[in-house]
Design a protein around this motif. Structure first.
Motif: not given
Length: 123
Positions: A65-86
């Protein structure tokens, strides 16, 4: 912990390190082209079935559940998702958090001459 991981490590250590982080898109059951709405829908569906309250005192459920929450926290935020994609595009075998730490401490050297104070001669 990330700072300790970086101190004393060589480039080869980073390139050869086994990256235990799961791909955040796969944690949510999405792909990189998923929309924000699709990511939210997948998160909600998985959160209902993976919530620790549904799995009596199972430590693995808490971690999942912690991994799931972490993934959502990063991928639901446009700037964090952009960084993750980089980060994914870089293809390094280090964790996203370590990569972010290295990125945050990047320094730029400016080799320009220092600014001069105005004097009566150069006005």
């Amino acid at each position: 912990q990330n700072r300790q991981e970086m101190e004393g490590a060589t480039l080869e250590d980073f390139l050869n390190k086994d990256n235990s982080d799961k791909h955040l898109y796969s944690v949510l059951g999405c792909v990189p082209s998923s929309t924000k709405d699709q990511i939210t829908a997948e998160y909600r569906a998985r959160a209902r079935e993976m919530h620790p309250d549904k799995h009596d005192a199972d430590p693995a459920a808490v971690d999942s559940f912690a991994q799931l929450s972490k993934a959502y926290h990063i991928l639901s935020d446009d700037e964090k998702r952009k960084q993750y994609d980089k980060y994914l595009a870089a293809g390094l075998n280090i964790s996203f958090e370590t990569w972010q730490g290295m990125h945050a401490h990047r320094r730029v050297m400016h080799w320009a001459a220092p600014p001069q104070k105005p004097t009566l001669d150069n006005h």
